[in-house]
Write a protein that holds these residues in place. Structure first.
Motif, short mmCIF file in Angstrom:
data_model
loop_
_atom_site.label_atom_id
_atom_site.label_comp_id
_atom_site.label_asym_id
_atom_site.label_seq_id
_atom_site.Cartn_x
_atom_site.Cartn_y
_atom_site.Cartn_z
N LYS B 169 51.40 115.32 44.76
CA LYS B 169 52.64 114.63 45.14
C LYS B 169 53.04 113.58 44.11
O LYS B 169 53.95 112.80 44.33
CB LYS B 169 52.46 113.99 46.51
N GLY B 170 52.34 113.56 42.97
CA GLY B 170 52.71 112.59 41.94
C GLY B 170 51.67 111.50 41.82
O GLY B 170 50.75 111.39 42.63
N SER B 171 51.83 110.69 40.76
CA SER B 171 50.83 109.64 40.51
C SER B 171 51.00 108.49 41.48
O SER B 171 52.11 108.18 41.92
CB SER B 171 50.99 109.10 39.09
N ARG B 172 49.87 107.86 41.77
CA ARG B 172 49.91 106.68 42.64
C ARG B 172 49.02 105.60 42.03
O ARG B 172 48.00 105.89 41.41
CB ARG B 172 49.36 107.04 44.03
N ASN B 235 29.20 92.37 59.39
CA ASN B 235 28.21 91.57 58.65
C ASN B 235 27.84 92.11 57.28
O ASN B 235 26.93 91.59 56.64
CB ASN B 235 26.91 91.38 59.47
N GLN B 236 28.53 93.16 56.84
CA GLN B 236 28.23 93.69 55.51
C GLN B 236 29.42 93.62 54.56
O GLN B 236 29.27 93.75 53.35
CB GLN B 236 27.76 95.14 55.61
N GLY B 237 30.60 93.45 55.11
CA GLY B 237 31.76 93.34 54.23
C GLY B 237 32.79 94.41 54.47
O GLY B 237 32.58 95.34 55.26
N SER B 238 33.90 94.28 53.75
CA SER B 238 35.03 95.19 53.93
C SER B 238 35.63 95.55 52.59
O SER B 238 35.56 94.77 51.63
CB SER B 238 36.12 94.51 54.76
N THR B 239 36.22 96.72 52.54
CA THR B 239 36.98 97.13 51.36
C THR B 239 38.37 97.54 51.82
O THR B 239 38.50 98.39 52.70
CB THR B 239 36.32 98.32 50.64
N PHE B 240 39.35 96.93 51.24
CA PHE B 240 40.74 97.27 51.57
C PHE B 240 41.36 98.01 50.40
O PHE B 240 41.17 97.63 49.24
CB PHE B 240 41.55 96.02 51.90
N PHE B 241 42.09 99.05 50.71
CA PHE B 241 42.75 99.88 49.69
C PHE B 241 44.24 99.96 50.00
O PHE B 241 44.63 99.98 51.17
CB PHE B 241 42.25 101.33 49.75
N PHE B 242 45.02 100.04 48.97
CA PHE B 242 46.37 100.54 49.17
C PHE B 242 46.78 101.39 47.98
O PHE B 242 46.28 101.20 46.87
CB PHE B 242 47.40 99.45 49.49
N THR B 243 47.63 102.34 48.23
CA THR B 243 48.22 103.14 47.15
C THR B 243 49.74 103.08 47.29
O THR B 243 50.27 103.04 48.40
CB THR B 243 47.78 104.62 47.21
N ILE B 244 50.38 103.05 46.16
CA ILE B 244 51.85 103.17 46.15
C ILE B 244 52.23 104.12 45.03
O ILE B 244 51.56 104.19 43.99
CB ILE B 244 52.57 101.81 46.00
N PRO B 245 53.29 104.88 45.24
CA PRO B 245 53.66 105.87 44.22
C PRO B 245 54.14 105.19 42.94
O PRO B 245 54.76 104.11 42.98
CB PRO B 245 54.79 106.67 44.86
N VAL B 246 53.84 105.83 41.82
CA VAL B 246 54.38 105.39 40.54
C VAL B 246 55.74 106.05 40.42
O VAL B 246 55.83 107.23 40.12
CB VAL B 246 53.48 105.84 39.37
N ARG B 247 56.77 105.28 40.72
CA ARG B 247 58.10 105.86 40.62
C ARG B 247 58.77 105.28 39.40
O ARG B 247 58.88 104.08 39.26
CB ARG B 247 58.93 105.52 41.85
N GLN B 248 59.21 106.14 38.53
CA GLN B 248 59.90 105.66 37.35
C GLN B 248 61.34 105.35 37.74
O GLN B 248 61.85 105.82 38.74
CB GLN B 248 59.86 106.71 36.23
#
Lengths: 124, 250
Positions: B169-172, B235-248
């Motif tokens: 679906k394209g780069s993110r 008690n071990q921690g969290s990882t948050f992610f986000f992706t957004i499309p690379v729109r030219q």
């Protein structure tokens, strides 16, 4: 003779800033910290102009405006609203109730207030 | 602040007021921001005495950040009033690397105070600029980093990374913040992006927060047609992610 400006504002820091700016422009600053005190101060001190916050403890700014405008002894005192309430309905309401101007705190320039006060008082 | 508690009590008691609870919360947020805005401008104008060139520079930077916060508060209020259609996006080509760098700088003082070790993994490949609302993406990144700092105990570690991912679906752009802090209890995960939600563990630990940060992140990322998600262990921690499309640029 210095003109008296009554500031009705419960935020002590904001009051201090207004006091400073208005004093630097040679106004005499009177202060009230809530709506009830504000109504009392308007009726007793009869300032030349009022700066009125709306979100006030005890009695809110709209009620202050209403009480002042129905009292013929003080109804003609110009009131500028300076509030965090910035929605169109609040602005329209304040102006309809008799405020001569409505400034939104998050957007205004304090020098605008000074200029507006000077314009209003010159016309009086 | 007894006057404010009294007003809140009136609302809780169900008395009809013309100002709803959300509106009041937003205006309570705006109060200090407005005072900061005014006082900084007065400082710049010399109302409290002359300021040096360096002080002037710093004051301007604070003013910019404060202004961004005021916009964010207004945006949030608009989201409440109008739904997601209320947010106005200013689309420009954004340098994500530079943006992450400047947001990390904002958090640097707190990171140093808590002696947190920050690892910033930069991608080897030059990140393309992306079509985004720079201010809002900055706020989303800042909220995630601020949370990681807040919920990491002193002496802990945080990892930040970003990269470009390809796909059908394209780069993110994928952005990741990993902490090794208090984590999120399993039974609370489903509510994490809910407005005003605060985990039981953070409330117990008296960690200050509004419960709005992640809700705003979600709103902003989804406004960019992106996705946000997380992994966490209590008690071990969290990882948050986000992706957004690379729109030219069109």
């Amino acid at each position: 003779m210095a003109k008296n400006i009554l500031v009705i504002e419960d935020d002590d820091f904001f009051r201090e800033l207004l006091r400073k700016k208005l004093s630097l422009n040679d106004f005499n600053v009177l202060e009230a910290v809530d709506g009830e005190d504000g109504i009392k101060a308007v009726k007793e001190k009869k300032p030349d102009l009022v700066i009125l916050d709306l979100l006030l403890p005890n009695v809110d700014g709209f009620e202050v405006l209403s009480q002042v405008k129905i009292d013929s002894a003080v109804a003609s005192i110009p009131i500028i609203i300076l509030s965090n309430l910035g929605q169109q309905e609040d602005i329209e309401r304040g102006l309809k109730m008799g405020a001569i101007d409505y400034l939104v705190k998050s957007q205004f320039d304090i020098n605008q207030v000074v200029d507006k006060i000077k314009n209003v008082l010159e016309k009086k | 602040m007894p006057e404010r508690i009294s007003r809140k009590s009136k609302i809780k008691a169900g008395k009809k007021t013309e100002i709803d609870l959300i509106s009041l919360a937003v205006h309570q947020l705006e109060r200090p921001l407005s005072a900061i805005n005014v006082s900084l401008k007065m400082l710049l104008e010399g109302d409290f005495g002359s300021v040096t060139k360096e002080q002037r520079h710093i004051i301007r930077k604070i003013l910019e950040r404060n202004k961004a916060m005021i916009f964010l508060v207004n945006d949030f209020f608009n989201v409440e009033k109008f739904g997601s259609k209320g947010l106005v996006y200013k689309w420009t080509m954004v340098d994500i690397e530079k943006l992450v760098g400047s947001v990390v700088k904002l958090a640097q003082e707190e990171i140093s105070n808590k002696k947190i070790r920050l690892e910033l993994e930069k991608t080897r490949i030059k990140m393309p600029k992306i079509m985004a609302d720079e201010e809002k993406i900055g706020v989303a990144i800042q909220n995630l980093i601020d949370n990681a700092v807040k919920y990491t105990p002193p002496g802990g570690k945080i990892k930040i990374s970003y990269r470009v991912k390809g796909g059908e679906k394209g780069s993110r752009v994928e952005f990741k913040v990993q902490d090794y802090g208090i984590g999120i209890p399993e039974d609370q995960k489903k509510d994490l992006f809910t407005k005003f939600f605060r985990g039981r563990n953070v409330v117990k630990m008296n960690i200050v927060g509004s419960g709005l940060g992640l809700c705003i992140v979600k709103s902003i990322i989804e406004g960019h047609r992106g996705k946000v998600w997380f992994k966490s262990k209590d008690n071990q921690g969290s990882t948050f992610f986000f992706t957004i499309p690379v729109r030219q640029k069109d």
